[in-house]
Scaffold this motif. Structure first.
Motif, short mmCIF file in Angstrom:
data_model
loop_
_atom_site.label_atom_id
_atom_site.label_comp_id
_atom_site.label_asym_id
_atom_site.label_seq_id
_atom_site.Cartn_x
_atom_site.Cartn_y
_atom_site.Cartn_z
N GLU A 34 12.95 0.25 -3.38
CA GLU A 34 13.10 0.82 -1.95
C GLU A 34 13.20 2.15 -1.65
OE1 GLU A 34 15.93 -1.47 1.30
OE2 GLU A 34 17.01 -0.71 -0.45
N THR A 35 13.73 2.96 -2.88
CA THR A 35 13.84 4.38 -2.57
C THR A 35 12.52 4.97 -2.63
OG1 THR A 35 14.23 4.70 -4.99
CG2 THR A 35 16.16 4.35 -3.48
N TYR A 36 11.53 4.69 -3.08
CA TYR A 36 10.26 5.23 -3.20
C TYR A 36 9.38 5.55 -1.95
CZ TYR A 36 10.76 5.36 -8.38
OH TYR A 36 11.52 5.43 -9.67
N GLY A 37 10.04 5.06 -0.81
CA GLY A 37 9.32 5.06 0.25
C GLY A 37 8.05 4.25 0.39
N GLU A 38 7.05 4.76 0.70
CA GLU A 38 5.82 4.11 1.02
C GLU A 38 4.99 3.73 -0.44
OE1 GLU A 38 3.17 4.49 4.63
OE2 GLU A 38 2.31 5.94 3.19
N LEU A 39 4.72 2.62 -0.41
CA LEU A 39 4.17 2.00 -1.60
C LEU A 39 2.71 1.66 -1.37
CD1 LEU A 39 7.13 -0.55 -2.74
CD2 LEU A 39 6.73 1.70 -3.43
N VAL A 40 1.80 1.87 -2.26
CA VAL A 40 0.41 1.47 -1.92
C VAL A 40 0.22 0.51 -2.82
CG1 VAL A 40 -0.71 3.16 -3.74
CG2 VAL A 40 -2.07 2.29 -1.90
N ASP A 41 -0.68 -0.74 -2.20
CA ASP A 41 -0.86 -1.97 -3.01
C ASP A 41 -2.40 -1.82 -3.68
OD1 ASP A 41 -3.19 -2.67 -1.18
OD2 ASP A 41 -1.41 -4.02 -0.18
N ASP A 42 -3.03 -2.75 -4.19
CA ASP A 42 -4.25 -2.88 -5.07
C ASP A 42 -5.23 -3.02 -3.90
OD1 ASP A 42 -3.41 -5.19 -4.89
OD2 ASP A 42 -3.64 -5.96 -6.96
N HIS A 43 -4.96 -3.21 -2.60
CA HIS A 43 -6.11 -3.40 -1.66
C HIS A 43 -5.95 -1.63 -0.96
CE1 HIS A 43 -5.87 -7.39 -2.62
NE2 HIS A 43 -7.18 -7.70 -1.96
N SER A 44 -5.36 -0.82 -1.25
CA SER A 44 -5.10 0.27 -0.58
C SER A 44 -4.10 0.35 0.64
CB SER A 44 -6.50 1.26 -0.70
OG SER A 44 -6.99 1.30 -1.76
N GLU A 45 -3.66 -0.73 0.82
CA GLU A 45 -2.73 -0.68 2.12
C GLU A 45 -1.39 -0.28 1.73
OE1 GLU A 45 -2.79 -4.55 4.29
OE2 GLU A 45 -4.77 -5.06 3.52
N ARG A 46 -0.49 0.40 2.61
CA ARG A 46 0.58 0.88 2.61
C ARG A 46 1.81 0.18 2.96
NH1 ARG A 46 -0.11 5.88 0.30
NH2 ARG A 46 -2.26 6.59 0.38
N TRP A 47 2.84 0.00 2.27
CA TRP A 47 3.88 -0.89 2.42
C TRP A 47 5.19 -0.22 2.29
CZ3 TRP A 47 2.37 -4.91 4.97
CH2 TRP A 47 1.28 -5.37 4.77
N THR A 48 6.45 -0.26 2.89
CA THR A 48 7.58 -0.22 2.63
C THR A 48 8.32 -1.30 2.60
OG1 THR A 48 8.11 0.40 4.90
CG2 THR A 48 7.91 2.32 3.61
N ILE A 49 9.35 -1.29 1.69
CA ILE A 49 10.32 -2.51 1.70
C ILE A 49 11.60 -2.38 1.90
CG2 ILE A 49 8.70 -3.38 -0.15
CD1 ILE A 49 11.42 -2.89 -1.84
N CYS A 50 12.21 -3.56 2.10
CA CYS A 50 13.85 -3.38 2.63
C CYS A 50 14.35 -4.61 2.06
CB CYS A 50 14.07 -3.49 4.18
SG CYS A 50 15.81 -3.22 4.52
N TRP A 51 15.25 -4.67 1.02
CA TRP A 51 15.75 -5.78 0.26
C TRP A 51 16.59 -6.27 1.23
CZ3 TRP A 51 13.68 -7.36 -4.26
CH2 TRP A 51 13.14 -6.56 -5.04
N GLN A 52 16.77 -7.73 1.29
CA GLN A 52 17.35 -8.57 1.91
C GLN A 52 18.49 -9.41 1.17
OE1 GLN A 52 16.71 -8.74 5.46
NE2 GLN A 52 15.84 -6.83 4.68
N SER A 53 17.84 -9.56 -0.12
CA SER A 53 18.91 -10.06 -1.43
C SER A 53 18.57 -9.80 -2.41
CB SER A 53 19.04 -11.55 -1.16
OG SER A 53 17.81 -12.35 -1.42
N GLU A 54 19.07 -10.33 -3.66
CA GLU A 54 18.61 -9.71 -4.76
C GLU A 54 17.01 -9.86 -5.32
OE1 GLU A 54 19.46 -11.16 -9.70
OE2 GLU A 54 20.84 -11.47 -8.18
#
Length: 181
Positions: A34-54
């Motif tokens: 969560e702390t790395y900010g924007e993540l890039v996937d193997d299709h070059s799309e960008r994502w951020t995440i927010c943990w909801q549970s473990e």
């Protein structure tokens, strides 16, 4: 020069109907994803995440819009998530990232101290039961060897090589010998 990326997680199957996903971490502390900010996937799309549970997270696209339905996130299953290596902490003296191994020359040291090129590290496999290295030996000829201290007793990242001692189960033949079978 392109910034090297490091695989730090994988989007898993959907969790429920509201767009949540199981998220599989490849780093020591999954919360750090969560702390790395924007993540890039193997299709070059960008994502951020927010943990909801473990192990369950909400995904946000590059416009910060939350993925909010199961159908949308089903299409993302098994996408790998990456960050630029520059965002990761420098490894300690005797540590390295698995991605640092790709491209190293694998050499066999003989008893008379001569060296023989075995191949080049092509892939690092980690399916949960132990890491193994796939070494490209020639055209269409690869060897997969468990990544243990016994099989790889010396690693010199800075010099670009590692020592390999293939186990007896790995057939070692000079690449110029043709298969007789």
């Amino acid at each position: 020069m392109k910034t090297p990326l490091v695989h730090i997680g994988t989007i898993g199957k959907p969790h429920g109907v509201r767009g949540l996903v199981h998220l599989h971490s490849c780093i020591e502390n999954p919360k750090d994803l969560e702390t790395y900010g924007e993540l890039v996937d193997d299709h070059s799309e960008r994502w951020t995440i927010c943990w909801q549970s473990e192990k369950v997270a909400a995904l946000y696209d590059s416009q910060k819009k939350r993925m909010d339905n199961r159908t949308a996130v089903e299409k993302l299953t098994n996408r790998k998530l990456f960050v630029p290596k520059s965002l990761l902490p420098e490894p300690d003296e005797d540590e390295f990232y698995y991605s640092d191994l790709v491209g190293l020359q694998a050499k066999i040291k003989h008893d008379d101290q001569t060296e023989e090129l075995f191949g080049t590290v092509y892939l690092v496999h980690d399916y949960g039961a132990g890491v193994s290295l796939e070494i490209k030996r020639g055209e269409g000829e690869n060897a997969i060897i468990p990544f243990t201290k016994l099989c790889f007793p010396h690693i010199d990242i800075k010099s670009g090589w590692l020592e390999v001692c293939p186990p007896n189960e790995v057939e070692v033949r000079p690449s110029d010998v043709e298969d007789q079978s």
